[in-house]
Design a protein around this motif. Sequence first.
Motif, PDB file in Angstrom:
ATOM      1  N   GLY A  14       8.499   4.125  -5.011  1.00 28.85           N
ATOM      2  CA  GLY A  14       6.985   3.132  -5.066  1.00 28.85           C
ATOM      3  C   GLY A  14       7.622   2.064  -5.692  1.00 28.85           C
ATOM      4  N   LEU A  62       0.447  -1.346  -0.062  1.00 24.93           N
ATOM      5  CA  LEU A  62       0.050  -0.038   0.070  1.00 24.93           C
ATOM      6  C   LEU A  62       0.718   1.160   0.032  1.00 24.93           C
ATOM      7  N   VAL A  63       2.112   1.411   0.565  1.00 21.54           N
ATOM      8  CA  VAL A  63       2.834   2.585   0.607  1.00 21.54           C
ATOM      9  C   VAL A  63       3.692   2.422  -0.777  1.00 21.54           C
ATOM     10  N   LEU A  87       3.444   9.653  -5.717  1.00 18.16           N
ATOM     11  CA  LEU A  87       4.276  11.067  -4.191  1.00 18.16           C
ATOM     12  C   LEU A  87       6.023  10.406  -3.763  1.00 18.16           C
ATOM     13  N   ALA A 120       1.245   4.261  -2.507  1.00 20.54           N
ATOM     14  CA  ALA A 120       0.879   5.813  -2.458  1.00 20.54           C
ATOM     15  C   ALA A 120       2.014   6.265  -3.479  1.00 20.54           C
ATOM     16  N   LEU A 121       3.270   5.401  -3.027  1.00 19.29           N
ATOM     17  CA  LEU A 121       4.834   6.467  -3.536  1.00 19.29           C
ATOM     18  C   LEU A 121       4.966   6.457  -5.070  1.00 19.29           C
TER      19      LEU A 121
END
Length: 137
Positions: free
Chosen positions: A33, A21-22, A29, A25-26
């Motif tokens: 990622g 999930l991180v 962002l 998101a990256l």
Amino acid sequence: MGIGKPVKQALILVAGGILLLVGIALLVLPGPGLLLVLAGLLVLASEFPAVEKYVDPIRDRAMKAAEDSVSSPLRIAGSVLAGLGLLAAGVVWGVVPGLPLAGWSTGSSLILSGLILFALLIWSYKRVQARRAANAE
């Protein structure tokens, strides 16, 4: 006494899920990622064999992206400038109280993203140089 198989599976599911999930998101962002998506899939595949079919395509894309990031001096310069921008933004967000989400929690995450970018840039550069040296021999 060791932990039971269901507990181990749950811990791996949570750790892999968080990394995944991180990483997702990256992708939008600042941060690595694709590499975190790969790490999450590797963790999940260690316990859930059905996930293994997704590992190789993501690994190939992550390694290609890492190599592309150092394919020219202009890209290296752009990555260095982006990393310096992340470090500067992190300091600004840490010390200027009037900014949205101001504070060291936001600032430290920006600084960490910049440091990770530099580490990955160095790793990618060394990997490409080693591959070129091996091909030259």
